[in-house]
Design a protein around this motif. Structure first.
Motif: not given
Ligand code: SF4
Lengths: 196, 468
Positions: B123-127, A192-195, B14-18
């Motif tokens: 753009p680029g978000m997960t919503i 969260d902090q990184a984004h 992929d950029a949002h997978v924790v």
């Protein structure tokens, strides 16, 4: 929030051989005004079950006393299409169903059902047709849904069904997704902090 | 980083997978969460029961839209259950510190209309939102999809949800649309081709020259109805049209931050060599103004075509098909052209933005609604309503005899006071023609705003091309 578990269910079933049953049929929008999860079962399939004057519609299967008490709903393909309302799964659960059998499920409904501890069992079209005609002929037919073995059986017939291992574990042990996500809290904070 | 050619959808996901663990669904971080009164109360209850707070309140925005009256919004809501639901949202937002654009607030409106117009959707978000038409936001090149209430609770509690990655589909449309054919017709056409379940299990990217040439609002109409073919969501790669739309919006990045963001957003596209699980191609020239005749959005035809004969429907579907036509009071083989309508509903998150209202106003300018037809025009947000007023559209509607209402979901779903009576025909710019969707027994024809406008002035379903 449900803390029930699911292992093996043996029950009779209700046949509903209609395709593309959407969430507006399962629970019409005008009954979505509650702020708790309970009580939606009274309005399950409301407009198929009751006339505008609240008289039961006799030829609708849920009004047929032969099928009373069944915990399995067997429906035509593409069950649960439409809105994301989890109320549809709550209504099914609240009415007393623990399993929905169909040959195809809409994505969001499938997730919502699993999160509500209602097991969606996807079977082949021939198996579905055989099951529908069997329960139409014999309302006392016992169907066995075995989650650990991932099988559904009646009479001589049996078929395996798919479920991902994670959700299977959740259902068998009464876990829900939040328990798992909360355990990732530190990783999520960092992300969260990184984004920001 | 992945050096394989990748789809836009995969890049964003992929950029949002924790956390990705074998055998587990991905823990997917959510940048932006929208909530409304209907699918959030039980989620807040869940937080209370667990004694936890909202993970990051700045990522959640609330509005009241589904259950609100579209008349006299300054007065208390009359219907007790609706009022209770909206009051519950107010209490929950106050208690948990979530921003609420309530009735009377200049930012209030249908959740999928206000996100983009406020610059919250980028753009680029997960919503996500507890509403299936969250796919609308994908028009900006993000991964946006609807979720259930348990998942709303997950996002409030952890800013993540657990998801398995869907498959990828690309639908390309090339060529030039004929006069009178709009974005709504494109999406109704696609759904009629692939059916109401044809994209189940997929996330769809829309591409091709025709899509590129569409405005942002038209792109939103397309992405909005992705769910109507079963897809989790739909997206369109961002371009200058996208960036121009975003620039200057309330919560969009400003100044240098905006330029930096655009530089990043420009990389948001599918690599040339990337592969999809399914690819479909259509030609814009093949698309006519569309109308639905049945009780799911896949049951659509070009206005010049007839309702399918039983012989044109697979045997296994005869029962459902006949049931659907019986509900609609229609016969196989008939045309819908010249069919009389009782109601016209221009609204919903599919088609209640300013461009939709402009199209309708331009068409009805100097005309009158047909006698005996009720025409409701319901702007998607307070901002749309104010803009319509400023541009004089409101006066056009009033002199045509249309009833202009206040923002909300209105007759898109039979939940609030705006319902179509049983047995009546409504041509509607919304997205669902399910049995009872617009009220018990209501019969819905889905179509574009200009088709709805043509029906409003003639009292029947028309081929709008004959009137242009
Ligand atoms: S306008 Fe209709 S489809 Fe859109 S959010 Fe409201 S109820 Fe849902």
């Amino acid at each position: 929030m449900s803390k029930e578990t699911f292992h093996v269910l043996t029950s009779t079933a209700v046949p509903l051989p209609i395709e593309n049953i959407d969430t507006d049929q399962i629970i019409p929008a005008r009954f979505l005004k509650a702020t708790t999860r309970e009580g939606f079962g009274d309005n399950l399939f409301r407009d198929w079950r009751f006339t505008a004057d609240n008289e039961p519609i006799q030829d609708f299967v849920l009004n047929n006393s032969r099928y009373a008490g069944a915990e399995i709903l067997v429906a035509g393909k593409n069950f649960g299409m439409g809105s994301s309302r989890e109320h549809a799964a709550w209504a099914i659960h609240d009415y007393g169903f623990r399993v929905v059998v169909s040959s195809f499920f809409a994505d969001i409904f499938r997730n919502n059902a699993l999160n509500t501890f209602v097991l969606p069992v996807q079977v082949s079209q021939p198996f579905l047709e055989a099951l529908l005609s069997a329960v139409e002929q014999d309302s006392t037919l016992q169907i066995v849904v075995d989650l650990p073995a991932q099988t559904i059986s009646f009479g001589e017939r049996s078929e395996t069904f798919a479920i991902n291992t994670y959700k299977k574990t959740c259902l068998m042990n009464g876990y829900d997704d939040i328990d798992y996500l909360l355990s990732l809290n530190a990783d999520i904070r960092e992300f969260d902090q990184a984004h920001a | 980083m992945n050096t394989q050619p990748t789809t836009l959808f995969d890049k964003i996901w992929d950029a949002h997978v924790v956390k990705h663990a074998e055998g587990h669904p991905d823990a997917l971080f959510i940048d932006r969460h929208f909530i409304h009164e209907v699918t959030s109360p039980q989620a807040f209850d869940g937080l209370r029961k667990r004694g936890i707070s909202v993970f990051n309140t700045s990522r959640t925005t609330a509005t009241a839209d589904h259950n609100v009256p579209t008349k006299d919004q300054h007065l208390p809501i009359r219907e007790a259950l609706s009022r209770h639901q909206v009051d519950t949202l107010r209490r929950n937002c106050a208690e948990f510190g979530v921003e609420l654009y309530d009735l009377g607030h200049p930012f209030q409106g249908i959740v999928h209309i206000i996100g983009p117009e406020l610059g919250l959707t980028l753009p680029g978000m997960t919503i996500v939102c507890g509403d299936s038409h969250t796919s609308t936001h994908g028009a900006f090149g993000n991964v946006a999809f609807g979720i259930g209430t348990s998942e709303v609770e997950q996002v409030l509690a952890t800013q993540c949800i657990l998801q398995y990655k869907p498959k990828r589909m690309r639908i390309s449309i090339d060529g030039t649309l004929a006069n009178g054919v709009t974005a709504k017709d494109i999406i109704l056409y696609i759904i009629s081709k692939i059916s109401a379940s044809g994209a189940t299990g997929y996330f769809v990217e829309y591409a091709g020259e025709t899509i590129r040439n569409l405005s942002m609002e038209a792109r939103m109409t397309i992405c909005n109805m992705s769910i109507e073919m079963g897809a989790r969501g739909g997206l369109i790669a961002p371009d200058d049209t996208t960036f121009d739309y975003i620039k200057g919006r309330e919560f969009a990045p400003k100044g240098e931050a905006f330029d930096e963001a655009v530089a990043k957003w420009r990389s948001l596209k599918t690599d040339d060599e990337a592969t999809f699980d399914t690819e479909l191609h259509y030609k814009a020239e093949d698309i006519q103004p569309m109308i639905t005749y049945g009780t799911n959005p896949g049951m659509g035809i070009g206005i010049g075509e007839h309702v399918p004969l039983l012989t044109e429907i697979p045997d296994t579907e005869h029962v459902s098909y006949s049931k659907s036509l019986a509900y609609m009071g229609l016969e196989p083989g008939m045309e819908l052209r010249n069919k009389a309508v009782d109601y016209v509903f221009i609204g919903s998150c599919t088609n209640a933005r300013i461009e939709d209202l402009r199209t309708v106003a331009q068409f009805v300018q100097g005309k009158q609604k047909a006698p005996g037809v009720e025409v409701w025009i319901v702007p998607g947000s307070v901002q749309v309503a104010r803009q319509a007023q400023a541009e004089g559209l409101t006066d056009v509607f009033a002199s045509a005899g249309f009833e202009l209402r206040e923002p909300g979901c209105s007759a898109c779903l039979g939940m609030n006071e705006d319902k179509i009576p049983a047995g009546k025909y409504c041509i509607s710019t919304s997205n669902r023609n399910f049995e009872g969707r617009q009220g018990p027994g209501a019969r819905t024809f889905l179509a574009s705003p200009i088709m709805a406008a043509a029906a409003a002035v003639s009292g029947r379903v028309m081929d709008v091309r004959e009137l242009l």
